[in-house]
Design a protein around this motif. Structure first.
Motif, PDB file in Angstrom:
ATOM      1  N   GLY A 167       1.077  -1.681  -0.116  1.00  0.00           N
ATOM      2  CA  GLY A 167      -0.332  -0.059  -0.060  1.00  0.00           C
ATOM      3  C   GLY A 167       0.676   1.537   0.049  1.00  0.00           C
ATOM      4  O   GLY A 167       0.353   2.555   0.487  1.00  0.00           O
ATOM      5  N   SER A 168       2.176   1.211   0.467  1.00  0.00           N
ATOM      6  CA  SER A 168       3.284   2.262  -0.428  1.00  0.00           C
ATOM      7  C   SER A 168       3.868   2.467  -1.110  1.00  0.00           C
ATOM      8  O   SER A 168       4.818   3.196  -1.421  1.00  0.00           O
ATOM      9  CB  SER A 168       4.260   2.276   1.320  1.00  0.00           C
ATOM     10  N   ALA A 169       3.268   2.099  -2.062  1.00  0.00           N
ATOM     11  CA  ALA A 169       4.170   2.364  -3.794  1.00  0.00           C
ATOM     12  C   ALA A 169       4.109   3.605  -3.960  1.00  0.00           C
ATOM     13  O   ALA A 169       5.753   3.699  -4.587  1.00  0.00           O
ATOM     14  CB  ALA A 169       2.712   1.366  -5.066  1.00  0.00           C
ATOM     15  N   ASP A 170       3.106   4.478  -4.028  1.00  0.00           N
ATOM     16  CA  ASP A 170       3.879   5.842  -4.346  1.00  0.00           C
ATOM     17  C   ASP A 170       5.302   6.196  -3.584  1.00  0.00           C
ATOM     18  O   ASP A 170       5.519   7.229  -3.826  1.00  0.00           O
ATOM     19  CB  ASP A 170       2.445   6.619  -4.112  1.00  0.00           C
ATOM     20  N   VAL A 171       4.703   6.279  -2.453  1.00  0.00           N
ATOM     21  CA  VAL A 171       5.407   6.141  -1.485  1.00  0.00           C
ATOM     22  C   VAL A 171       7.120   6.064  -1.520  1.00  0.00           C
ATOM     23  O   VAL A 171       7.836   6.282  -1.539  1.00  0.00           O
ATOM     24  CB  VAL A 171       5.735   6.223  -0.107  1.00  0.00           C
ATOM     25  N   THR A 172       7.156   4.606  -1.653  1.00  0.00           N
ATOM     26  CA  THR A 172       8.373   3.971  -2.545  1.00  0.00           C
ATOM     27  C   THR A 172       9.032   4.364  -3.871  1.00  0.00           C
ATOM     28  O   THR A 172      10.317   4.384  -3.555  1.00  0.00           O
ATOM     29  CB  THR A 172       7.621   2.140  -2.514  1.00  0.00           C
ATOM     30  N   ILE A 173       8.006   3.890  -5.222  1.00  0.00           N
ATOM     31  CA  ILE A 173       8.627   4.842  -5.548  1.00  0.00           C
ATOM     32  C   ILE A 173       8.937   6.479  -5.827  1.00  0.00           C
ATOM     33  O   ILE A 173      10.407   6.379  -6.256  1.00  0.00           O
ATOM     34  CB  ILE A 173       7.399   5.370  -6.886  1.00  0.00           C
ATOM     35  N   THR A 174       8.552   7.095  -5.290  1.00  0.00           N
ATOM     36  CA  THR A 174       9.519   9.156  -4.432  1.00  0.00           C
ATOM     37  C   THR A 174      10.521   8.876  -3.855  1.00  0.00           C
ATOM     38  O   THR A 174      11.301   9.132  -4.208  1.00  0.00           O
ATOM     39  CB  THR A 174       8.307   9.582  -3.560  1.00  0.00           C
ATOM     40  N   ALA A 175      10.560   7.643  -3.302  1.00  0.00           N
ATOM     41  CA  ALA A 175      11.975   6.810  -2.488  1.00  0.00           C
ATOM     42  C   ALA A 175      12.500   7.024  -3.298  1.00  0.00           C
ATOM     43  O   ALA A 175      14.308   7.774  -3.051  1.00  0.00           O
ATOM     44  CB  ALA A 175      11.686   6.220  -1.040  1.00  0.00           C
ATOM     45  N   PHE A 176      12.697   6.315  -4.698  1.00  0.00           N
ATOM     46  CA  PHE A 176      13.695   5.871  -5.850  1.00  0.00           C
ATOM     47  C   PHE A 176      14.287   7.506  -6.404  1.00  0.00           C
ATOM     48  O   PHE A 176      15.438   8.031  -6.379  1.00  0.00           O
ATOM     49  CB  PHE A 176      13.265   5.053  -6.773  1.00  0.00           C
ATOM     50  N   ASN A 177      13.458   8.482  -6.582  1.00  0.00           N
ATOM     51  CA  ASN A 177      13.668   9.543  -6.749  1.00  0.00           C
ATOM     52  C   ASN A 177      14.443  10.663  -5.512  1.00  0.00           C
ATOM     53  O   ASN A 177      15.458  11.106  -6.466  1.00  0.00           O
ATOM     54  CB  ASN A 177      12.495  10.507  -7.177  1.00  0.00           C
ATOM     55  N   TYR A 178      14.588  10.136  -4.454  1.00  0.00           N
ATOM     56  CA  TYR A 178      15.079  10.909  -3.546  1.00  0.00           C
ATOM     57  C   TYR A 178      16.369  10.424  -3.322  1.00  0.00           C
ATOM     58  O   TYR A 178      17.366  10.941  -2.473  1.00  0.00           O
ATOM     59  CB  TYR A 178      14.685  10.672  -1.930  1.00  0.00           C
ATOM     60  N   GLY A 179      16.848   9.352  -3.936  1.00  0.00           N
ATOM     61  CA  GLY A 179      18.204   8.388  -4.131  1.00  0.00           C
ATOM     62  C   GLY A 179      18.657   7.263  -3.537  1.00  0.00           C
ATOM     63  O   GLY A 179      19.065   6.420  -3.314  1.00  0.00           O
ATOM     64  N   ALA A 180      17.454   6.496  -3.153  1.00  0.00           N
ATOM     65  CA  ALA A 180      17.207   4.822  -2.443  1.00  0.00           C
ATOM     66  C   ALA A 180      18.009   4.291  -3.854  1.00  0.00           C
ATOM     67  O   ALA A 180      17.707   4.269  -5.224  1.00  0.00           O
ATOM     68  CB  ALA A 180      15.559   4.381  -1.948  1.00  0.00           C
ATOM     69  N   VAL A 181      18.212   2.543  -2.728  1.00  0.00           N
ATOM     70  CA  VAL A 181      19.155   2.254  -4.817  1.00  0.00           C
ATOM     71  C   VAL A 181      17.857   1.383  -4.153  1.00  0.00           C
ATOM     72  O   VAL A 181      18.166   0.461  -5.508  1.00  0.00           O
ATOM     73  CB  VAL A 181      20.426   1.941  -3.377  1.00  0.00           C
ATOM     74  N   ASP A 182      17.190   0.396  -3.282  1.00  0.00           N
ATOM     75  CA  ASP A 182      16.313  -0.550  -3.691  1.00  0.00           C
ATOM     76  C   ASP A 182      15.517  -0.879  -2.131  1.00  0.00           C
ATOM     77  O   ASP A 182      15.440   0.544  -1.340  1.00  0.00           O
ATOM     78  CB  ASP A 182      17.014  -1.865  -3.861  1.00  0.00           C
ATOM     79  N   PHE A 183      14.787  -1.555  -2.563  1.00  0.00           N
ATOM     80  CA  PHE A 183      13.457  -1.572  -1.886  1.00  0.00           C
ATOM     81  C   PHE A 183      13.401  -3.057  -1.422  1.00  0.00           C
ATOM     82  O   PHE A 183      13.608  -4.719  -1.991  1.00  0.00           O
ATOM     83  CB  PHE A 183      12.221  -1.137  -1.701  1.00  0.00           C
ATOM     84  N   ILE A 184      12.710  -3.455   0.052  1.00  0.00           N
ATOM     85  CA  ILE A 184      12.242  -4.742   0.569  1.00  0.00           C
ATOM     86  C   ILE A 184      10.590  -4.604   0.791  1.00  0.00           C
ATOM     87  O   ILE A 184      10.482  -3.457   1.555  1.00  0.00           O
ATOM     88  CB  ILE A 184      13.189  -4.671   1.689  1.00  0.00           C
ATOM     89  N   LEU A 185       9.739  -5.397  -0.037  1.00  0.00           N
ATOM     90  CA  LEU A 185       8.859  -5.219   0.646  1.00  0.00           C
ATOM     91  C   LEU A 185       7.985  -6.339   1.284  1.00  0.00           C
ATOM     92  O   LEU A 185       8.367  -7.432   1.956  1.00  0.00           O
ATOM     93  CB  LEU A 185       7.683  -5.950  -0.525  1.00  0.00           C
ATOM     94  N   LYS A 186       7.945  -5.635   2.961  1.00  0.00           N
ATOM     95  CA  LYS A 186       7.804  -6.443   4.060  1.00  0.00           C
ATOM     96  C   LYS A 186       6.553  -7.634   4.109  1.00  0.00           C
ATOM     97  O   LYS A 186       5.595  -6.860   3.228  1.00  0.00           O
ATOM     98  CB  LYS A 186       7.413  -5.053   5.074  1.00  0.00           C
ATOM     99  N   PRO A 187       6.462  -8.471   4.475  1.00  0.00           N
ATOM    100  CA  PRO A 187       5.430  -9.858   3.738  1.00  0.00           C
ATOM    101  C   PRO A 187       4.303  -9.259   4.847  1.00  0.00           C
ATOM    102  O   PRO A 187       3.429  -9.541   3.362  1.00  0.00           O
ATOM    103  CB  PRO A 187       6.403 -10.794   4.454  1.00  0.00           C
ATOM    104  N   SER A 188       3.973  -8.478   5.570  1.00  0.00           N
ATOM    105  CA  SER A 188       2.794  -8.473   6.325  1.00  0.00           C
ATOM    106  C   SER A 188       2.777  -7.127   6.886  1.00  0.00           C
ATOM    107  O   SER A 188       2.087  -7.384   7.869  1.00  0.00           O
ATOM    108  CB  SER A 188       2.519 -10.059   6.885  1.00  0.00           C
ATOM    109  N   GLY A 189       2.712  -6.184   6.265  1.00  0.00           N
ATOM    110  CA  GLY A 189       2.648  -5.152   6.899  1.00  0.00           C
ATOM    111  C   GLY A 189       3.880  -4.725   7.891  1.00  0.00           C
ATOM    112  O   GLY A 189       4.690  -4.665   7.922  1.00  0.00           O
TER     113      GLY A 189
END
Length: 354
Positions: free
Chosen positions: A86-108
């Motif tokens: 549910g935080s996909a939009d924020v995650t995409i923004t994080a890439f714009n800020y310079g995040a290398v990668d992301f991990i999806l928490k399995p259950s929230g």
């Protein structure tokens, strides 16, 4: 190889302990500290200078996105974002800020089953530690506006015409930012369809497509089963589905359409660049252009090898701009790339080659 020093940031004491324990179980990783919010993270990054940070997004006092922005501007450090569904939009923004990668928490936010992503977390931390920090800057809003220009309507004949050629783009780690430096530069009159495989889980590729569409003059969207492959349109494979093309009779004319499948993972990923390329080759052959951008692993290598055998052309991103030089390296080292270009030249290369 030096031990990788990691700072774990999460507002949950339980998550800080579990993530820290997972990382500490690897002899190549040392958890040097834990932080409970963004403010705490900034202080510890500045003082301890870790090699990698794992960053939760939803936190009190100062959230992960704000902390990431400060860290990348004041003390740049590779950051892996931990995202909840549910935080996909924020995650995409994080890439714009310079995040290398992301991990999806399995259950929230508080994932008691976080151990399910143990191998992925360790692998991504190791990869992040090898990233050149100069490749991870913040993408300024004015730069996006310069790329976007004025959005124009596509001509009717372009939309309805059966495509004579096709472009396939594959990317993984660092791909969301790389795609933002390629897709928005394609003109609305581009006379080939573009199919993209970006390694992301379900729910995140739609946000990526929406973000790219808002920045681009060409139409961009997440693919759906049965989509007609048309010039001037970019279709992004949905997370957790292989995307292939097949031929189908439509109004007495044979057209290429998208098919989405839940087939077995290939090299551990779904969607797979190899799967898409291998479906394209029998239909387009030498009229196909394969483009391999930044990413871990070697997905795309087999498909690119087959594409070259069929007479197609290949562009690979140069190591100098890759966040992770894995997928392009597999292609370049086997001398399969016709052109090796930095990310800011890829769109021009596509337009000249396709």
């Amino acid at each position: 190889m030096p031990v990788i020093r990691v700072l774990v940031v999460d507002d949950s004491a339980f998550m800080r302990k579990v993530i820290g324990d997972i990382l500490a179980s690897c002899p190549d990783i040392e958890v040097i500290a834990r932080a409970k919010n963004g403010h705490d993270a900034i202080e510890k990054v500045t003082r301890l200078k870790p090699d990698v940070v794992t960053m939760d997004i939803e936190m009190p006092v100062l959230d992960g996105l704000q902390a990431l922005g400060y860290i990348m501007s004041e003390c740049p450090t590779p950051v892996i974002v931990l995202s909840a569904a549910g935080s996909a939009d924020v995650t995409i923004t994080a890439f714009n800020y310079g995040a290398v990668d992301f991990i999806l928490k399995p259950s929230g936010e508080i994932s008691r089953d976080i151990d399910n992503v143990k191998d992925e977390l360790i692998k991504k931390v190791k990869a992040a530690a090898s990233v050149s920090i100069q490749k991870l800057g913040f993408i300024e809003e004015q730069d996006r506006r310069k790329i976007k220009g004025n959005k124009k309507e596509k001509s009717v004949h372009l939309k309805r015409a059966k495509p004579k050629k096709i472009v396939i783009i594959g990317s993984s780690t660092g791909g969301p930012r790389a795609l933002q430096q390629v897709i928005p530069l394609l003109p609305p009159t581009f006379d080939a369809p573009v199919l993209v495989v970006q390694h992301m889980p379900s729910g995140f590729t739609r946000s990526l497509a929406d973000r790219l569409n808002s920045q681009s003059r060409i139409k961009v969207r997440e693919a759906v089963d049965g989509d007609i492959v048309e010039p001037g349109t970019v279709l992004i494979a949905p997370g957790d589905y292989h995307m292939i093309i097949k031929q189908q009779k439509i109004n007495r004319e044979t057209r290429e359409v998208i098919a989405l499948t839940k087939g077995e993972r290939v090299q551990g990923v779904r969607p797979s660049v190899d799967v898409l390329l291998n479906s394209v080759i029998p239909i387009y052959g030498q009229r196909a252009l394969g483009v391999i951008l930044t990413g871990m692993g070697s997905d795309g290598y087999i498909g690119i090898r087959n594409l070259k055998s069929a007479g197609g052309k290949v562009i690979a991103e140069d190591e100098s701009t890759c966040v992770i030089y894995g997928m392009p390296k597999a292609v370049i080292e086997q001398e399969l790339a016709d052109y090796i270009l930095p990310i800011n030249k890829i769109a021009e290369g596509i337009m000249q080659t396709a």
